[in-house]
Design a protein around this motif. Structure first.
Motif, PDB file in Angstrom:
ATOM      1  N   VAL A 160       0.858  -1.184   0.000  1.00  0.00           N
ATOM      2  CA  VAL A 160       0.000   0.000   0.000  1.00  0.00           C
ATOM      3  C   VAL A 160       0.891   1.230   0.000  1.00  0.00           C
ATOM      4  CG1 VAL A 160      -1.868   1.238   1.163  1.00  0.00           C
ATOM      5  CG2 VAL A 160      -1.750  -1.264   1.314  1.00  0.00           C
ATOM      6  N   LEU A 161       0.813   2.011  -1.062  1.00  0.00           N
ATOM      7  CA  LEU A 161       1.601   3.235  -1.192  1.00  0.00           C
ATOM      8  C   LEU A 161       0.817   4.402  -0.615  1.00  0.00           C
ATOM      9  CD1 LEU A 161       2.930   2.879  -4.861  1.00  0.00           C
ATOM     10  CD2 LEU A 161       4.077   2.209  -2.734  1.00  0.00           C
ATOM     11  N   ASP A 162       1.410   5.075   0.344  1.00  0.00           N
ATOM     12  CA  ASP A 162       0.783   6.234   0.964  1.00  0.00           C
ATOM     13  C   ASP A 162       1.326   7.497   0.294  1.00  0.00           C
ATOM     14  OD1 ASP A 162      -0.407   8.070   2.742  1.00  0.00           O
ATOM     15  OD2 ASP A 162       1.307   7.946   4.111  1.00  0.00           O
ATOM     16  N   ASP A 163       0.461   8.254  -0.350  1.00  0.00           N
ATOM     17  CA  ASP A 163       0.807   9.526  -1.003  1.00  0.00           C
ATOM     18  C   ASP A 163       1.831   9.325  -2.125  1.00  0.00           C
ATOM     19  OD1 ASP A 163       0.773  12.206  -1.589  1.00  0.00           O
ATOM     20  OD2 ASP A 163       2.015  12.822   0.103  1.00  0.00           O
ATOM     21  N   ALA A 164       1.453   8.559  -3.141  1.00  0.00           N
ATOM     22  CA  ALA A 164       2.363   8.317  -4.269  1.00  0.00           C
ATOM     23  C   ALA A 164       1.650   8.477  -5.606  1.00  0.00           C
ATOM     24  CB  ALA A 164       2.970   6.916  -4.148  1.00  0.00           C
ATOM     25  N   TYR A 165       0.589   9.258  -5.629  1.00  0.00           N
ATOM     26  CA  TYR A 165      -0.202   9.383  -6.862  1.00  0.00           C
ATOM     27  C   TYR A 165       0.622   9.983  -7.998  1.00  0.00           C
ATOM     28  CZ  TYR A 165      -4.543   9.739  -9.546  1.00  0.00           C
ATOM     29  OH  TYR A 165      -5.538   9.568 -10.498  1.00  0.00           O
ATOM     30  N   GLN A 166       1.518  10.914  -7.665  1.00  0.00           N
ATOM     31  CA  GLN A 166       2.351  11.546  -8.694  1.00  0.00           C
ATOM     32  C   GLN A 166       3.671  10.806  -8.920  1.00  0.00           C
ATOM     33  OE1 GLN A 166       0.663  13.544  -6.316  1.00  0.00           O
ATOM     34  NE2 GLN A 166      -0.858  13.906  -7.916  1.00  0.00           N
ATOM     35  N   HIS A 167       3.921   9.736  -8.167  1.00  0.00           N
ATOM     36  CA  HIS A 167       5.170   8.988  -8.304  1.00  0.00           C
ATOM     37  C   HIS A 167       4.989   7.946  -9.416  1.00  0.00           C
ATOM     38  CE1 HIS A 167       9.110   8.164  -6.312  1.00  0.00           C
ATOM     39  NE2 HIS A 167       8.987   7.059  -7.010  1.00  0.00           N
ATOM     40  N   ARG A 168       5.069   8.402 -10.648  1.00  0.00           N
ATOM     41  CA  ARG A 168       4.663   7.563 -11.770  1.00  0.00           C
ATOM     42  C   ARG A 168       5.735   6.583 -12.229  1.00  0.00           C
ATOM     43  NH1 ARG A 168       0.762   9.895 -16.109  1.00  0.00           N
ATOM     44  NH2 ARG A 168       0.518   7.619 -16.217  1.00  0.00           N
ATOM     45  N   LYS A 169       6.894   6.612 -11.584  1.00  0.00           N
ATOM     46  CA  LYS A 169       7.897   5.586 -11.875  1.00  0.00           C
ATOM     47  C   LYS A 169       7.395   4.206 -11.468  1.00  0.00           C
ATOM     48  CE  LYS A 169      12.215   6.316 -10.857  1.00  0.00           C
ATOM     49  NZ  LYS A 169      13.405   6.693 -10.056  1.00  0.00           N
ATOM     50  N   VAL A 170       6.414   4.190 -10.541  1.00  0.00           N
ATOM     51  CA  VAL A 170       5.753   2.948 -10.144  1.00  0.00           C
ATOM     52  C   VAL A 170       4.342   2.950 -10.722  1.00  0.00           C
ATOM     53  CG1 VAL A 170       4.746   1.685  -8.200  1.00  0.00           C
ATOM     54  CG2 VAL A 170       7.077   2.570  -8.045  1.00  0.00           C
ATOM     55  N   GLY A 171       3.955   1.863 -11.361  1.00  0.00           N
ATOM     56  CA  GLY A 171       2.601   1.721 -11.871  1.00  0.00           C
ATOM     57  C   GLY A 171       1.782   0.864 -10.925  1.00  0.00           C
ATOM     58  N   ALA A 172       0.991   1.509 -10.066  1.00  0.00           N
ATOM     59  CA  ALA A 172       0.139   0.762  -9.146  1.00  0.00           C
ATOM     60  C   ALA A 172      -1.002   0.111  -9.929  1.00  0.00           C
ATOM     61  CB  ALA A 172      -0.405   1.679  -8.057  1.00  0.00           C
ATOM     62  N   GLY A 173      -1.561  -0.936  -9.361  1.00  0.00           N
ATOM     63  CA  GLY A 173      -2.669  -1.621 -10.017  1.00  0.00           C
ATOM     64  C   GLY A 173      -4.025  -1.079  -9.625  1.00  0.00           C
ATOM     65  N   PHE A 174      -4.075  -0.367  -8.480  1.00  0.00           N
ATOM     66  CA  PHE A 174      -5.339   0.162  -7.977  1.00  0.00           C
ATOM     67  C   PHE A 174      -5.068   1.512  -7.333  1.00  0.00           C
ATOM     68  CE2 PHE A 174      -9.058   0.637  -5.314  1.00  0.00           C
ATOM     69  CZ  PHE A 174     -10.083  -0.021  -6.006  1.00  0.00           C
ATOM     70  N   TYR A 175      -5.631   2.564  -7.945  1.00  0.00           N
ATOM     71  CA  TYR A 175      -5.424   3.930  -7.446  1.00  0.00           C
ATOM     72  C   TYR A 175      -6.680   4.428  -6.751  1.00  0.00           C
ATOM     73  CZ  TYR A 175      -1.082   4.498 -10.103  1.00  0.00           C
ATOM     74  OH  TYR A 175       0.197   4.384 -10.593  1.00  0.00           O
ATOM     75  N   MET A 176      -6.509   4.906  -5.521  1.00  0.00           N
ATOM     76  CA  MET A 176      -7.586   5.554  -4.777  1.00  0.00           C
ATOM     77  C   MET A 176      -7.258   7.045  -4.692  1.00  0.00           C
ATOM     78  SD  MET A 176      -8.112   2.824  -1.643  1.00  0.00           S
ATOM     79  CE  MET A 176      -9.553   3.692  -1.011  1.00  0.00           C
ATOM     80  N   LEU A 177      -8.043   7.854  -5.369  1.00  0.00           N
ATOM     81  CA  LEU A 177      -7.809   9.291  -5.407  1.00  0.00           C
ATOM     82  C   LEU A 177      -8.734   9.979  -4.406  1.00  0.00           C
ATOM     83  CD1 LEU A 177      -6.455  11.773  -6.740  1.00  0.00           C
ATOM     84  CD2 LEU A 177      -8.367  11.787  -8.365  1.00  0.00           C
ATOM     85  N   LEU A 178      -8.149  10.726  -3.477  1.00  0.00           N
ATOM     86  CA  LEU A 178      -8.915  11.417  -2.452  1.00  0.00           C
ATOM     87  C   LEU A 178      -9.026  12.903  -2.773  1.00  0.00           C
ATOM     88  CD1 LEU A 178      -7.362   9.869   0.800  1.00  0.00           C
ATOM     89  CD2 LEU A 178      -8.935   8.831  -0.855  1.00  0.00           C
ATOM     90  N   THR A 179     -10.175  13.471  -2.476  1.00  0.00           N
ATOM     91  CA  THR A 179     -10.378  14.916  -2.601  1.00  0.00           C
ATOM     92  C   THR A 179     -11.276  15.358  -1.463  1.00  0.00           C
ATOM     93  OG1 THR A 179     -11.041  16.717  -4.102  1.00  0.00           O
ATOM     94  CG2 THR A 179     -12.335  14.677  -4.201  1.00  0.00           C
ATOM     95  N   ALA A 180     -10.906  16.417  -0.776  1.00  0.00           N
ATOM     96  CA  ALA A 180     -11.659  16.869   0.391  1.00  0.00           C
ATOM     97  C   ALA A 180     -12.941  17.584  -0.025  1.00  0.00           C
ATOM     98  CB  ALA A 180     -10.803  17.784   1.257  1.00  0.00           C
TER      99      ALA A 180
END
Length: 336
Positions: free
Chosen positions: A136-156
């Motif tokens: 589980v990657l915490d705060d890595a949405y812009q770290h595109r060198k890694v391709g996660a399989g499931f992205y959870m995008l949060l917005t307040a």
């Protein structure tokens, strides 16, 4: 401040071109994102500031920890060290970061690590004798060198990315179009009584694609506060002279909640991930009773000798659809 940000729109235009070009290079495969032979879940956002990533990361951990060997990987924001480090409960926040230390102290059956280079971090985790089955990657949405399989995008809820602008004119780290990479979008910190009509209006404003599901969550506060001596009901603090000490991006919801519970308190507010100076610690030592966040507690506890130092835990609580989201995550992991 608003006028200053308006003056920065030309700079935001330059930033837009840079981030848009970078994303296009990844999207077209010119820049490579590395994928791994284990499920990788990324919890992140488009903006700077607090959207509730830590409670959402903890939600994912709780969901999976009984069935899989889970590891969390964070940058370790604010730490004085560099490179890969395994995090254990006895670490100092200055060495590993406050949020990873919070994870390590809360969950005793997962691996917690920090590394600013997520590729190096994942590869080090996978090289261990008992490697994680889920990362589980915490705060890595812009770290595109890694391709996660499931992205959870949060917005307040109070600061939707659809209403925001790019840095430095706004708070967005990348253009709104980056939201399309997410499997799910979670609108966090919502009022508990958010109507279905307003939920539909927000979904419409976010302009999500047909494959993306939008969920709504709120902050759930524990009924008890905790110290080194154990838990006590929050209302026990009503007889004490309480000072709320926060070093988080947006302390307003916490302050409002405490006031709604009838607690009288003064408030010492610091910046997010604040590293307390010796003079600040000396001042805090003179206070009768401190109530703080769990993230701030892991930084303050080693520095303060006072007895009455408490923290109030929080969790992410979904207004609806929690079973559906849980099923999406579990299906991704089991079907990997």
């Amino acid at each position: 401040m608003r006028k200053l940000r308006l003056l920065l729109f030309p700079v935001a235009g330059i930033y837009y071109l840079v981030t848009l070009t970078r994303n296009k290079l990844y999207d077209t495969g010119i820049f490579k994102s590395k994928k791994y032979d284990v499920p990788v879940i990324c919890v992140g956002n488009l903006s700077v500031g607090g959207t509730g990533k830590s409670p959402m990361t903890e939600f994912v951990v709780r969901l999976l920890q009984d069935d899989y060997r889970v590891a969390t990987l964070s940058r370790g924001y604010g730490r004085k060290t560099k490179g890969y480090l395994d995090v254990n409960p006895e670490n100092q926040a200055t060495m590993v970061g406050d949020e990873p230390l919070q994870f390590a102290q809360k969950f005793n059956n997962i691996q917690v690590a920090v590394c600013e280079d997520r590729q190096t971090g994942i590869e080090t985790l996978l090289s261990k004798v008992d490697p994680p089955e889920v990362v589980v990657l915490d705060d890595a949405y812009q770290h595109r060198k890694v391709g996660a399989g499931f992205y959870m995008l949060l917005t307040a809820y109070s600061d939707l990315y659809s209403n925001d602008f790019l840095l430095p004119a706004g708070n967005l780290r990348e253009p709104r179009a980056g939201a399309s990479r997410a499997e799910v979008v979670v609108v966090t910190k919502c009022p508990e009584n958010l109507s279905s009509q307003e939920q539909l209006s927000i979904v419409d404003s976010l302009n999500v694609n047909k494959t993306q599901q939008v969920y709504f969550s709120t902050i759930s506060y524990d009924e008890k506060v905790y110290s080194a001596l154990g838990p006590v009901p929050l209302n026990r603090l009503k007889v004490k002279k309480v000072t709320l000490v926060t070093g988080i991006a947006n302390p307003k919801p916490l302050s409002a909640y405490l006031a709604s519970q009838g607690l009288s308190f003064s408030h010492e507010a610091y910046g997010d991930h604040h590293n307390f100076t010796s003079s600040e610690i000396e001042m805090l030592e003179t206070l009768d009773c401190i109530l703080t966040t769990e993230k701030d507690y892991v930084r303050l506890r080693p520095l303060l000798k006072m007895r009455d130092l408490f923290y109030l835990p929080i969790k992410a609580q979904f207004l609806d659809g929690e079973e559906l989201l849980s099923g999406e995550i579990k299906n991704f992991v089991s079907g990997f």
